[in-house]
Design an enzyme around this catalytic site. Structure first.
Site, PDB file in Angstrom:
ATOM      1  N   ASP A 122     -26.811  38.613  68.962  1.00  0.00           N
ATOM      2  CA  ASP A 122     -27.055  37.940  67.688  1.00  0.00           C
ATOM      3  C   ASP A 122     -25.858  37.186  67.127  1.00  0.00           C
ATOM      4  O   ASP A 122     -25.898  36.772  65.963  1.00  0.00           O
ATOM      5  CB  ASP A 122     -27.556  38.947  66.649  1.00  0.00           C
ATOM      6  N   GLU A 123     -24.803  36.974  67.894  1.00  0.00           N
ATOM      7  CA  GLU A 123     -23.676  36.227  67.356  1.00  0.00           C
ATOM      8  C   GLU A 123     -22.909  35.525  68.467  1.00  0.00           C
ATOM      9  O   GLU A 123     -22.940  35.936  69.623  1.00  0.00           O
ATOM     10  CB  GLU A 123     -22.733  37.127  66.554  1.00  0.00           C
TER      11      GLU A 123
ATOM     12  N   ASP B  64     -23.901  34.033  63.128  1.00  0.00           N
ATOM     13  CA  ASP B  64     -24.329  35.426  63.211  1.00  0.00           C
ATOM     14  C   ASP B  64     -25.722  35.555  62.608  1.00  0.00           C
ATOM     15  O   ASP B  64     -25.933  35.210  61.433  1.00  0.00           O
ATOM     16  CB  ASP B  64     -23.333  36.307  62.453  1.00  0.00           C
TER      17      ASP B  64
END
Length: 418
Positions: free
Chosen positions: A107-108, A13
């Site tokens: 983003d993860e 993350d």
């Protein structure tokens, strides 16, 4: 045959990703509170740097409240083109270590690295290498959780933020889970937390020790089974590699309510142009288009239509949504939000050339794409859109829903393959 490691799942993350990218764009912001999101009165925080979080600023918080908590913060509108660019590099790093990468948002992602240990070492070593590669090549920090299951890996990465790595050995899963607040379990919101607290169930350990029959009476059979399994660290879901997105969409909340039909149609033209550009960038055509209208009283209206042929041309999408809007019952409506979503996606080029229509206008739109890619967003646009005068509040792009969560009404996958 190599033995599968006991903790093969990683959750990686990026830390305060949008804010981190803004700092990369403007290094003078480093060390200062940065808040990304809608900057007008109706804006919502999309991301806050850790300097801003120390003042209590959080994602999904109204911008007005964030300004009160941290008046010295730098407030910036989101730049999704820049975020996708950095996200693409992030995903390339993940795929360089294993093909089993399940993106959750820009983003993860989850990774299954069981097949990569002979090349890169044990899962914790792979996580450390990924973190170093991300810091060096993307320019932002990330946190990583290593565990036996997706659920525990996600909790581990959350637990070690920011810029951390936490490995939860399989035999220590229960010990790791027990002290956590019960609200950390997937599927436990405020209402469920309140219900559980009536039975003095406040931690995951409390839940794990509660008889299933008691939970079934309180929550129902399905929810009781789901939460009991999570509380014991049981999560048999596999990491699912990239799948074709189900839809691509954009929506905007306006600083003032719109009540002029021509102005509303102009906004729909803008939204359909953005959706069509995303379709072309990602290599898809769509057969179904959905219109979303949120009124000033927060009533939400959706209408959808499936077209005879798939398209990636904004003019085709606009023709449909304009008709859908004009056909809405009643009049004198005041519009707070508009959204356009394209679904029924299929790879571009899959259709027969004989079925293509309006290719001359499609060529115009692709020319605009090339100009924007070379000179930046907004370098070229349709003349009709030049007089868009009012301020808009750009909402954060929704994340694709996980399989364990309900699909939000406006879920729009972020995938941007080029």
């Amino acid at each position: 045959m190599p033995v599968r490691p006991p903790e093969p799942i990683l959750h990686v993350d990026l830390d305060a990703f949008y804010a981190g990218v803004e700092v990369l764009k403007d290094p003078s912001l480093r060390g200062t509170p940065v808040v990304v999101g809608g900057t007008a009165a109706r804006g919502v925080v999309s991301s806050a740097s850790y300097e801003a979080r120390r003042f209590g600023v959080r994602s999904a918080m109204p911008t007005v409240r964030a300004r009160r908590l941290c008046p010295d913060a730098v407030f910036l509108p989101p730049d999704f083109d820049a975020y996708r660019l950095h996200s693409n590099r992030f995903r390339e790093i993940l795929l360089a270590h294993t093909p089993l990468v399940e993106p959750i948002s820009l983003d993860e992602a989850f990774l299954d690295v069981a097949g990569a240990t002979r090349l890169f070492g044990d899962p914790a070593r792979i996580a450390a290498k990924i973190r170093a590669d991300v810091a060096r090549e993307v320019g932002v920090t990330c946190s990583a959780g290593v565990a036996a299951t997706k659920f525990v890996a996600k909790l581990a990465s959350d637990h070690c933020k920011p810029d951390g790595l936490l490995h939860v050995p399989a035999e220590q899963t229960r010990a790791f889970l027990e002290p956590l607040p019960v609200g950390r379990l997937w599927g436990v919101g405020d209402k469920t937390t309140e219900l559980l607290s009536r039975l003095a169930i406040r931690t995951v350990g409390d839940l794990a020790r509660t008889p299933r029959a008691v939970l079934e009476r309180l929550l129902g059979e399905a929810a009781a089974q789901h939460l009991t399994e999570l509380a014991h660290g049981v999560d048999d879901r596999d990491v699912i590699a990239y799948e074709t997105p189900k839809s691509i969409g954009h929506e905007e909340t306006f600083e003032r309510d719109l009540d002029d039909t021509d102005e509303i149609l102009r906004e729909l033209l803008h939204l359909t142009a953005r959706v069509a550009a995303r379709l072309r960038d990602d290599g898809y055509r769509a057969r179904t288009v959905t219109l979303k209208v949120r009124l000033a009283n927060f009533t939400t209206i959706t209408r959808a239509r499936t077209m005879p042929d798939a398209t990636d041309v904004g003019a085709d999408l606009y023709h449909v949504v304009a008709e859908l809007y004009r056909a809405l019952p009643g009049g004198g409506r005041r519009v707070r939000l508009l959204g356009v979503q394209a679904s029924g996606l299929q790879p571009a080029g899959a259709e027969q050339l004989a079925l293509l229509r309006g290719e001359r206008w499609a060529d115009v739109e692709r020319t605009l794409d090339r100009i924007e890619h070379r000179f930046g967003k907004g370098a070229a646009t349709q003349a009709t859109l030049l007089d868009r005068q009012h301020e808009r509040v750009q909402q954060p792009e929704p994340k694709p829903a996980r399989s364990d969560q309900p699909v939000p009404e406006t879920a729009a996958p972020f995938y941007n393959r080029r």
